[in-house]
Design an enzyme around this catalytic site. Structure first.
Site, PDB file in Angstrom:
ATOM      1  N   GLY A 169      -9.973   1.421  -1.657  1.00  0.00           N
ATOM      2  CA  GLY A 169     -10.089   0.747  -2.950  1.00  0.00           C
ATOM      3  C   GLY A 169     -10.288  -0.757  -2.889  1.00  0.00           C
ATOM      4  O   GLY A 169      -9.906  -1.467  -3.816  1.00  0.00           O
ATOM      5  N   SER A 170     -10.964  -1.258  -1.832  1.00  0.00           N
ATOM      6  CA  SER A 170     -11.133  -2.715  -1.777  1.00  0.00           C
ATOM      7  C   SER A 170     -12.101  -3.204  -2.853  1.00  0.00           C
ATOM      8  O   SER A 170     -11.946  -4.314  -3.382  1.00  0.00           O
ATOM      9  CB  SER A 170     -11.576  -3.169  -0.386  1.00  0.00           C
ATOM     10  OG  SER A 170     -12.909  -2.798  -0.129  1.00  0.00           O
ATOM     11  N   ASN A 171     -13.088  -2.398  -3.206  1.00  0.00           N
ATOM     12  CA  ASN A 171     -13.984  -2.809  -4.296  1.00  0.00           C
ATOM     13  C   ASN A 171     -13.258  -2.783  -5.634  1.00  0.00           C
ATOM     14  O   ASN A 171     -13.478  -3.654  -6.487  1.00  0.00           O
ATOM     15  CB  ASN A 171     -15.219  -1.912  -4.331  1.00  0.00           C
ATOM     16  CG  ASN A 171     -16.289  -2.394  -3.374  1.00  0.00           C
ATOM     17  OD1 ASN A 171     -16.907  -3.426  -3.592  1.00  0.00           O
ATOM     18  ND2 ASN A 171     -16.471  -1.660  -2.275  1.00  0.00           N
ATOM     19  N   ARG A 200     -17.381  22.419  -9.091  1.00  0.00           N
ATOM     20  CA  ARG A 200     -17.639  20.983  -9.299  1.00  0.00           C
ATOM     21  C   ARG A 200     -17.624  20.671 -10.798  1.00  0.00           C
ATOM     22  O   ARG A 200     -17.087  19.653 -11.241  1.00  0.00           O
ATOM     23  CB  ARG A 200     -19.014  20.650  -8.714  1.00  0.00           C
ATOM     24  CG  ARG A 200     -19.402  19.187  -8.799  1.00  0.00           C
ATOM     25  CD  ARG A 200     -20.822  18.941  -8.308  1.00  0.00           C
ATOM     26  NE  ARG A 200     -21.057  19.439  -6.965  1.00  0.00           N
ATOM     27  CZ  ARG A 200     -20.624  18.855  -5.847  1.00  0.00           C
ATOM     28  NH1 ARG A 200     -19.923  17.758  -5.920  1.00  0.00           N
ATOM     29  NH2 ARG A 200     -20.892  19.360  -4.670  1.00  0.00           N
ATOM     30  N   MET A 203     -15.835   9.621  -3.318  1.00  0.00           N
ATOM     31  CA  MET A 203     -16.573  10.425  -2.334  1.00  0.00           C
ATOM     32  C   MET A 203     -16.922  11.836  -2.825  1.00  0.00           C
ATOM     33  O   MET A 203     -17.091  12.748  -2.018  1.00  0.00           O
ATOM     34  CB  MET A 203     -15.766  10.514  -1.031  1.00  0.00           C
ATOM     35  CG  MET A 203     -15.539   9.164  -0.365  1.00  0.00           C
ATOM     36  SD  MET A 203     -17.067   8.236  -0.081  1.00  0.00           S
ATOM     37  CE  MET A 203     -17.715   9.136   1.323  1.00  0.00           C
ATOM     38  N   HIS A 216     -23.390   0.963  -3.144  1.00  0.00           N
ATOM     39  CA  HIS A 216     -23.804   1.693  -1.943  1.00  0.00           C
ATOM     40  C   HIS A 216     -24.030   0.676  -0.832  1.00  0.00           C
ATOM     41  O   HIS A 216     -24.684  -0.356  -1.062  1.00  0.00           O
ATOM     42  CB  HIS A 216     -25.092   2.474  -2.245  1.00  0.00           C
ATOM     43  CG  HIS A 216     -25.555   3.297  -1.084  1.00  0.00           C
ATOM     44  ND1 HIS A 216     -24.948   4.490  -0.745  1.00  0.00           N
ATOM     45  CD2 HIS A 216     -26.538   3.101  -0.190  1.00  0.00           C
ATOM     46  CE1 HIS A 216     -25.551   4.990   0.324  1.00  0.00           C
ATOM     47  NE2 HIS A 216     -26.521   4.169   0.678  1.00  0.00           N
ATOM     48  N   ASP A 267     -27.667   8.489  -4.853  1.00  0.00           N
ATOM     49  CA  ASP A 267     -27.949   7.098  -4.478  1.00  0.00           C
ATOM     50  C   ASP A 267     -29.301   6.627  -4.995  1.00  0.00           C
ATOM     51  O   ASP A 267     -30.059   5.935  -4.309  1.00  0.00           O
ATOM     52  CB  ASP A 267     -27.869   6.923  -2.945  1.00  0.00           C
ATOM     53  CG  ASP A 267     -26.463   7.208  -2.439  1.00  0.00           C
ATOM     54  OD1 ASP A 267     -25.516   6.940  -3.181  1.00  0.00           O
ATOM     55  OD2 ASP A 267     -26.330   7.710  -1.313  1.00  0.00           O
ATOM     56  N   GLU A 319     -20.188  -6.881  -0.992  1.00  0.00           N
ATOM     57  CA  GLU A 319     -19.912  -5.889  -2.043  1.00  0.00           C
ATOM     58  C   GLU A 319     -18.916  -6.458  -3.046  1.00  0.00           C
ATOM     59  O   GLU A 319     -19.062  -6.302  -4.262  1.00  0.00           O
ATOM     60  CB  GLU A 319     -19.351  -4.604  -1.425  1.00  0.00           C
ATOM     61  CG  GLU A 319     -20.331  -3.849  -0.552  1.00  0.00           C
ATOM     62  CD  GLU A 319     -19.766  -2.526  -0.038  1.00  0.00           C
ATOM     63  OE1 GLU A 319     -18.988  -1.892  -0.753  1.00  0.00           O
ATOM     64  OE2 GLU A 319     -20.116  -2.137   1.086  1.00  0.00           O
TER      65      GLU A 319
END
Ligand code: GRF
Length: 226
Positions: free
Chosen positions: A22-24, A75, A100, A119, A155, A184
């Site tokens: 979770g750094s972003n 899903r 992910m 990305h 993407d 990022e």
């Protein structure tokens, strides 16, 4: 059950989806702490209960919701549960930050041009996984990262912002990833700001950005002498 987040004004309401460190998300959280930032994070959802990023949410008092994908047989069922959480928190923009799971086209179509992803490559190069290894193996001299609107194709989607970094001799996937990650953390909050300020107009696959900004310098690697 998590309480609904109170409506605190006219800021754009963001829901962040994570799966890991979770750094972003943390970079976005730090940006939202600036009083003039035009968006606020109203919930964080992880498909993994152990995601380190959930701690940042809890420390900040932001609702942290775990929706384990393993608890759903399809899903689509998982995506419906995600959708319910996002709507419960009155989310206006969904921000994927190291999430992910591939989202179903049904989910994406329920949030038209309202899902962002980051990305770690200069799209459209190197879609998919292992982008840093592939950038090095291809002998690229420049790598980078891309913030884009999510469309059903993996993407792919209108590009909001990109940052480029040099690939250096001796780089490993880890050293390159660290150099790109730093960027990022700069471009994701900036992209959210542009959207929240209404400066992004989507025209098919093109995002047109209205912003008064200095013209960036080209990045050349290796740098020419003199
Ligand atoms: C980042 O490299 C991002 O580009 C990719 O997944 C990674 C997530 O890192 N989509 P973090 O969880 O935000 O630290």
């Amino acid at each position: 059950m998590m309480p609904d987040t109170p409506d605190t004004g006219s800021k754009l309401r963001i829901g962040v989806l994570i799966s890991g460190r979770g750094s972003n998300f943390k970079a976005l959280l730090d940006a939202t702490r600036q009083p003039d930032f035009p968006a606020e994070i109203v919930c964080v959802i992880s498909n993994k209960g152990q995601a380190g990023g959930l701690d940042y949410a809890r420390e900040a008092g932001i609702p942290a919701v775990v929706v384990p994908h393993t608890g759903f047989s399809t899903r689509e069922a998982f995506d419906i549960a995600l959708d319910e959480q996002l709507r419960r928190h009155k989310v206006e923009l969904v921000v994927l930050a190291g999430f992910m799971r591939v989202l179903s086209p049904e989910f994406i179509n329920r949030w038209p041009d309202r899902i962002l992803n980051i990305h770690p490559s200069l799209l459209p190069a190197f879609r998919g996984l292992h982008t840093h290894e592939r950038t090095i193996e291809a002998g690229c001299k420049i790598g980078g990262c891309t913030v884009h609107i999510v469309r059903p194709e993996l993407d792919e989607g209108p590009i909001i912002a990109q940052a480029a970094v040099p690939v250096l001799e001796g780089d490993t996937p880890e050293t390159l990833a660290a150099r790109i990650l730093e960027q990022e953390h700069r471009i994701y909050p900036e992209a959210v700001r542009l959207i929240a300020e209404g400066r992004v107009e989507i025209d098919g696959m093109i995002a047109r950005i209205r912003k008064a900004a200095p013209t960036p310098q080209p990045l050349v690697n290796p740098a020419p002498r003199g």
